[in-house]
Design an enzyme around this catalytic site. Sequence first.
Site, short mmCIF file in Angstrom:
data_model
loop_
_atom_site.label_atom_id
_atom_site.label_comp_id
_atom_site.label_asym_id
_atom_site.label_seq_id
_atom_site.Cartn_x
_atom_site.Cartn_y
_atom_site.Cartn_z
N ASP A 61 -6.38 17.19 70.04
CA ASP A 61 -7.32 16.28 70.69
C ASP A 61 -7.47 16.82 72.11
O ASP A 61 -6.52 16.78 72.91
CB ASP A 61 -6.78 14.85 70.70
CG ASP A 61 -7.77 13.88 71.34
OD1 ASP A 61 -8.67 14.34 72.08
OD2 ASP A 61 -7.63 12.67 71.11
N VAL A 62 -8.66 17.34 72.43
CA VAL A 62 -8.81 18.03 73.72
C VAL A 62 -8.69 17.09 74.91
O VAL A 62 -8.57 17.56 76.05
CB VAL A 62 -10.15 18.82 73.80
CG1 VAL A 62 -10.22 19.93 72.78
CG2 VAL A 62 -11.36 17.90 73.72
N ASN A 88 -15.78 24.52 72.75
CA ASN A 88 -17.02 24.01 72.16
C ASN A 88 -16.92 22.53 71.76
O ASN A 88 -17.94 21.88 71.57
CB ASN A 88 -17.33 24.89 70.93
CG ASN A 88 -18.27 24.26 69.97
OD1 ASN A 88 -19.47 24.22 70.21
ND2 ASN A 88 -17.73 23.76 68.85
N TYR A 155 -24.16 11.95 78.40
CA TYR A 155 -24.10 13.31 77.86
C TYR A 155 -24.61 14.31 78.90
O TYR A 155 -23.98 15.34 79.15
CB TYR A 155 -24.92 13.37 76.58
CG TYR A 155 -24.86 14.67 75.83
CD1 TYR A 155 -23.78 14.97 75.00
CD2 TYR A 155 -25.88 15.61 75.93
CE1 TYR A 155 -23.73 16.17 74.29
CE2 TYR A 155 -25.83 16.81 75.24
CZ TYR A 155 -24.76 17.09 74.41
OH TYR A 155 -24.71 18.28 73.73
N LYS A 159 -22.52 17.33 80.63
CA LYS A 159 -22.86 18.74 80.41
C LYS A 159 -23.30 19.43 81.71
O LYS A 159 -22.99 20.62 81.91
CB LYS A 159 -23.94 18.85 79.33
CG LYS A 159 -23.47 18.44 77.93
CD LYS A 159 -22.35 19.35 77.41
CE LYS A 159 -22.06 19.09 75.93
NZ LYS A 159 -21.02 19.99 75.38
N THR A 190 -27.56 21.01 63.55
CA THR A 190 -26.37 20.29 63.11
C THR A 190 -26.74 18.80 63.14
O THR A 190 -27.80 18.43 63.66
CB THR A 190 -25.15 20.50 64.04
OG1 THR A 190 -25.36 19.73 65.23
CG2 THR A 190 -24.95 21.97 64.40
N1 NAP Z 1 -26.27 20.43 67.96
C1 NAP Z 1 -26.97 20.53 69.07
O1 NAP Z 1 -28.19 20.35 69.08
C2 NAP Z 1 -26.27 20.88 70.37
C3 NAP Z 1 -27.06 21.28 71.46
C4 NAP Z 1 -26.44 21.63 72.67
C5 NAP Z 1 -25.07 21.56 72.77
N2 NAP Z 1 -24.32 21.15 71.69
C6 NAP Z 1 -22.87 21.11 71.86
O2 NAP Z 1 -22.27 21.94 70.90
C7 NAP Z 1 -20.95 21.47 70.61
C8 NAP Z 1 -20.76 21.40 69.12
O3 NAP Z 1 -21.67 20.46 68.59
P1 NAP Z 1 -22.20 20.48 67.07
O4 NAP Z 1 -23.64 20.20 67.13
O5 NAP Z 1 -21.69 21.67 66.37
O6 NAP Z 1 -21.54 19.11 66.54
P2 NAP Z 1 -20.29 18.82 65.60
O7 NAP Z 1 -20.51 19.46 64.25
O8 NAP Z 1 -20.12 17.34 65.65
O9 NAP Z 1 -19.08 19.54 66.30
C9 NAP Z 1 -18.26 18.93 67.24
C10 NAP Z 1 -16.87 19.49 67.08
O10 NAP Z 1 -16.05 19.01 68.15
C11 NAP Z 1 -14.84 18.51 67.60
N3 NAP Z 1 -14.32 17.47 68.51
C12 NAP Z 1 -14.96 16.36 68.95
N4 NAP Z 1 -14.13 15.65 69.76
C13 NAP Z 1 -12.96 16.33 69.82
C14 NAP Z 1 -11.72 16.11 70.47
N5 NAP Z 1 -11.50 15.04 71.25
N6 NAP Z 1 -10.74 17.03 70.32
C15 NAP Z 1 -10.93 18.12 69.54
N7 NAP Z 1 -12.07 18.39 68.89
C16 NAP Z 1 -13.07 17.50 69.03
C17 NAP Z 1 -15.21 17.99 66.21
O11 NAP Z 1 -14.10 17.97 65.31
P3 NAP Z 1 -13.23 16.61 65.02
O12 NAP Z 1 -14.18 15.47 64.99
O13 NAP Z 1 -12.55 16.88 63.73
O14 NAP Z 1 -12.26 16.54 66.16
C18 NAP Z 1 -16.20 19.06 65.77
O15 NAP Z 1 -15.52 20.18 65.24
C19 NAP Z 1 -20.80 20.13 71.35
O16 NAP Z 1 -20.10 20.34 72.56
C20 NAP Z 1 -22.25 19.75 71.63
O17 NAP Z 1 -22.36 18.91 72.76
C21 NAP Z 1 -24.88 20.83 70.50
#
Ligand code: NAP
Length: 250
Positions: A61-62, A88, A155, A159, A190
Amino acid sequence: MGARFTGKVVLVTGGSSGIGRATARAFAAEGATVVVAGRNEQRLAEAVRDIGGDASAVTVDVTDSADVARMVATVVDRHGGLHVAFNNAGILGTPAPAADLAEDDFDAVVRTNLTGLWLCLKHEIAHMRDHGGGAIVTMSSNIGAHRRLPNMAAYAASKAAVSALTRTAALDHIRDGVRINAVSPGATDTEMSLRPGETAADRAARMRESVPLGRVGATAEVAAAVLWLASDEAAYTVGHDLVVDGGAAA
Ligand SMILES: NC(=O)c1ccc[n+]([C@@H]2O[C@H](COP(=O)([O-])OP(=O)(O)OC[C@H]3O[C@@H](n4cnc5c(N)ncnc54)[C@H](OP(=O)(O)O)[C@@H]3O)[C@@H](O)[C@H]2O)c1
């Protein structure tokens, strides 16, 4: 296929799904020994099977400093070092106008996206600077430092702070041999980029209107940017915040 990461140990937080998993797969395909980290053991196990090779998982848990320290120590014990980290892990929170955001939700978003990412930097850098240096890429977003959208105050604030934290940490630690950069994706394919109740087809229609390139980004396109920032090809790139968003923030 290149092999820019042969012999490198790479840690991907939030590696169990989405962009993190796609990036972990890309690192592994280029020779890296990958460790994916997240909270959910079952999703991590699925990711490890999907990534293949010698990939493995560590729970974390980060938001918990002791847990993050244990994550880094586990990677180092398991593989003898840590050369690259992609910080990430992140959450979106529940979108709402700024005055209506729930206080717990605001705190959770900042605690995960900003404080959690800083804790990862802190413990990774502590190892890397004493063991030959390394490269770190942080996950920001085009929402924040690059553009703003309604209902996204928590958010966006978290960020924008990641973008500033990354550039400052890069200055602080480049002479320790630790090279730090950020990636700032736009809407990527995603679940996080789907609005409540929205289908992938609805999102595609929204992207045609709102993104200059006219489509959502692929996870592999973000992964490609992360791998470049982490590679020796980017050796002179320090404290950069690379926007990968089809022109949305141009
Ligand atoms: N998708 C987009 O459009 C987009 C755009 C810009 C930036 N981002 C960024 O990209 C990153 C990944 O997002 P994604 O779209 O791939 O969504 P995602 O599939 O929901 O991935 C999020 C990941 O973070 C982990 N996580 C969340 N809270 C955590 C915690 N407290 N400790 C450890 N791990 C944690 C989750 O795993 P668990 O729940 O199992 O812990 C999951 O593996 C995020 O930082 C997001 O803000 C996404």
